[in-house]
Write a protein that holds these residues in place. Structure first.
Motif, short mmCIF file in Angstrom:
data_model
loop_
_atom_site.label_atom_id
_atom_site.label_comp_id
_atom_site.label_asym_id
_atom_site.label_seq_id
_atom_site.Cartn_x
_atom_site.Cartn_y
_atom_site.Cartn_z
N ASP A 6 69.17 -66.59 33.30
CA ASP A 6 68.60 -65.43 32.62
C ASP A 6 68.01 -64.52 33.69
O ASP A 6 66.82 -64.61 34.01
CB ASP A 6 67.51 -65.94 31.65
CG ASP A 6 67.14 -64.92 30.60
OD1 ASP A 6 67.99 -64.09 30.22
OD2 ASP A 6 65.98 -64.94 30.14
N THR A 26 72.73 -64.25 31.40
CA THR A 26 72.22 -63.37 30.35
C THR A 26 71.25 -62.39 31.00
O THR A 26 70.52 -62.76 31.94
CB THR A 26 71.47 -64.15 29.24
OG1 THR A 26 70.50 -65.02 29.85
CG2 THR A 26 72.41 -64.98 28.39
N THR A 27 71.29 -61.16 30.52
CA THR A 27 70.31 -60.18 31.00
C THR A 27 69.70 -59.53 29.76
O THR A 27 70.15 -59.76 28.64
CB THR A 27 70.97 -59.07 31.86
OG1 THR A 27 71.77 -58.25 31.01
CG2 THR A 27 71.82 -59.64 32.97
N ASN A 28 68.67 -58.75 29.98
CA ASN A 28 68.11 -57.93 28.90
C ASN A 28 67.54 -56.68 29.56
O ASN A 28 67.46 -56.61 30.80
CB ASN A 28 67.08 -58.74 28.09
CG ASN A 28 65.89 -59.18 28.91
OD1 ASN A 28 65.39 -58.44 29.76
ND2 ASN A 28 65.43 -60.40 28.69
N LEU A 31 64.83 -57.32 32.22
CA LEU A 31 65.31 -57.93 33.48
C LEU A 31 66.05 -56.91 34.34
O LEU A 31 65.89 -56.88 35.56
CB LEU A 31 66.24 -59.12 33.17
CG LEU A 31 65.57 -60.34 32.54
CD1 LEU A 31 66.62 -61.36 32.08
CD2 LEU A 31 64.60 -61.01 33.52
N LYS A 83 75.09 -57.65 23.76
CA LYS A 83 73.95 -58.19 23.02
C LYS A 83 73.49 -57.17 21.98
O LYS A 83 73.22 -56.01 22.33
CB LYS A 83 72.78 -58.42 23.97
CG LYS A 83 72.58 -59.85 24.41
CD LYS A 83 71.36 -59.89 25.29
CE LYS A 83 70.86 -61.27 25.54
NZ LYS A 83 69.67 -61.27 26.39
N PHE A 129 64.95 -67.54 20.45
CA PHE A 129 63.98 -67.47 21.56
C PHE A 129 62.92 -68.56 21.39
O PHE A 129 61.89 -68.33 20.74
CB PHE A 129 63.31 -66.09 21.56
CG PHE A 129 64.12 -65.00 22.24
CD1 PHE A 129 65.51 -64.97 22.18
CD2 PHE A 129 63.48 -63.98 22.94
CE1 PHE A 129 66.24 -63.96 22.80
CE2 PHE A 129 64.19 -62.96 23.56
CZ PHE A 129 65.57 -62.95 23.49
N ARG A 132 59.16 -67.87 23.06
CA ARG A 132 58.30 -66.88 22.38
C ARG A 132 57.77 -67.43 21.06
O ARG A 132 56.70 -67.03 20.60
CB ARG A 132 59.08 -65.57 22.16
CG ARG A 132 59.36 -64.85 23.47
CD ARG A 132 59.86 -63.45 23.28
NE ARG A 132 60.43 -62.95 24.54
CZ ARG A 132 60.83 -61.72 24.75
NH1 ARG A 132 60.73 -60.82 23.78
NH2 ARG A 132 61.35 -61.36 25.91
N ALA A 163 67.48 -69.58 24.16
CA ALA A 163 66.93 -68.56 25.08
C ALA A 163 65.42 -68.63 25.13
O ALA A 163 64.79 -69.38 24.38
CB ALA A 163 67.38 -67.17 24.61
N SER A 164 64.86 -67.86 26.07
CA SER A 164 63.41 -67.83 26.26
C SER A 164 62.88 -69.23 26.62
O SER A 164 61.85 -69.67 26.13
CB SER A 164 62.72 -67.29 24.99
OG SER A 164 61.35 -67.12 25.18
N ARG A 166 61.12 -71.95 28.85
CA ARG A 166 59.96 -71.83 29.74
C ARG A 166 59.83 -72.98 30.75
O ARG A 166 59.14 -72.86 31.73
CB ARG A 166 58.68 -71.81 28.92
CG ARG A 166 58.57 -70.68 27.92
CD ARG A 166 57.85 -69.50 28.53
NE ARG A 166 57.46 -68.56 27.50
CZ ARG A 166 58.18 -67.49 27.16
NH1 ARG A 166 59.31 -67.23 27.76
NH2 ARG A 166 57.75 -66.67 26.20
N THR A 183 69.93 -70.86 28.40
CA THR A 183 69.76 -69.84 29.44
C THR A 183 68.33 -69.87 29.93
O THR A 183 67.39 -70.01 29.13
CB THR A 183 70.17 -68.43 28.97
OG1 THR A 183 70.20 -67.57 30.11
CG2 THR A 183 69.24 -67.84 27.91
C1 E4P Z 1 67.75 -64.23 26.58
O1 E4P Z 1 68.89 -63.79 26.56
C2 E4P Z 1 66.56 -63.45 26.95
O2 E4P Z 1 66.91 -62.56 27.99
C3 E4P Z 1 65.46 -64.30 27.46
O3 E4P Z 1 65.73 -65.66 27.37
C4 E4P Z 1 64.09 -63.88 27.07
O4 E4P Z 1 63.16 -64.75 27.63
P1 E4P Z 1 61.59 -64.45 27.73
O5 E4P Z 1 60.98 -64.74 26.41
O6 E4P Z 1 61.11 -65.39 28.78
O7 E4P Z 1 61.46 -63.00 28.11
#
Ligand code: E4P
Length: 224
Positions: A6, A26-28, A31, A83, A129, A132, A163-164, A166, A183
């Motif tokens: 990620d 994966t990006t957002n 990032l 996405k 996620f 979160r 995703a997300s 930790r 990811t």
């Molecule tokens: C997934 O595609 C997201 O980019 C990512 O996992 C978000 O993670 P975060 O809650 O740590 O920002």
């Protein structure tokens, strides 16, 4: 289980690839913004570096805008997965892009009902996620368990992309539950490698090896 990084940072991506550790990226928008680089050249470079899917998120809030952006992203490189957020507009865009054979990662999923709708819209990946949810005292991995059960009950082909993430325990739990992909940021990927007993064991082996006299340590390959 596949592992995605990620990150939009090319150094991290290249390093993780050199370990043979990742199957995609994966990006957002957050990032990408951190990289302070022109967006399209960066995205193209990431796609050319990674031998697997690279997710990039649309910025538009309406379906028509997401579809337009998605088509543009998809033309950049065959590795692109578009996405779309888990909103009504995002579902509309998912349905349209999927009908055009463009793969969609439906992101920002926080409930089992959202995941069900994403699968019905034809999502290629669903991104729940977990971190979160944990942050607000909800059970992130519990959501993965629910989605796994629901998807298993019907012939959906949507892949569960956790995703997300930790920490390493999220990764272990995702694999235990049979998630398709996890990811994670580079820091978590690094933490997956480390173990204090590996470090201590290696230290000890090399110290013991140093006790051997120099002549005994020399070796050469003899050829006939
Ligand atoms: C997934 O595609 C997201 O980019 C990512 O996992 C978000 O993670 P975060 O809650 O740590 O920002």
């Amino acid at each position: 289980m596949k592992i995605f990084l990620d990150s939009a940072n090319l150094q991290e991506i290249k390093e993780a690839i050199s370990w043979g550790a990742i199957d995609g990226v994966t990006t957002n928008p957050s990032l990408v913004a951190k990289e302070r680089r022109e967006f399209f050249p960066l995205l193209k470079e990431i796609c050319a570096t990674v031998n697997g899917p690279v997710s990039m998120e649309t910025i538009a809030r309406d379906a028509a805008g997401m579809v337009e952006e998605g088509r543009t992203f998809a033309k950049l490189h065959p590795n692109i997965v578009v996405k779309c957020p888990l909103t009504k507009e995002g579902l509309k865009a998912t349905r349209q892009l999927t009908s055009e054979k463009i793969r969609v990662n439906v992101t920002l999923c926080f409930s089992a009902t959202q995941a069900l709708l994403a699968a019905k819209a034809g999502a290629y990946f669903i991104s729940p996620f977990v971190g979160r949810l944990d942050d607000i005292s909800s059970d992130g991995m519990g959501l993965i368990r629910d989605i796994k059960t629901i998807y298993g009950n019907y012939p959906f082909s949507t892949q569960i992309l956790v995703a997300s993430i930790r920490h390493p325990l999220h990764v272990v739990e995702a694999a235990r539950l049979g998630a398709d992909i996890a990811t994670m940021p580079f820091s978590v990927l690094e933490a997956l490698v480390k173990h204090p007993l590996t470090d201590a064991g290696l230290e000890r082996f090399l110290k013991d090896w140093d006790q051997l006299p120099a002549e005994a340590k020399a070796w050469k390959v003899t050829t006939r």
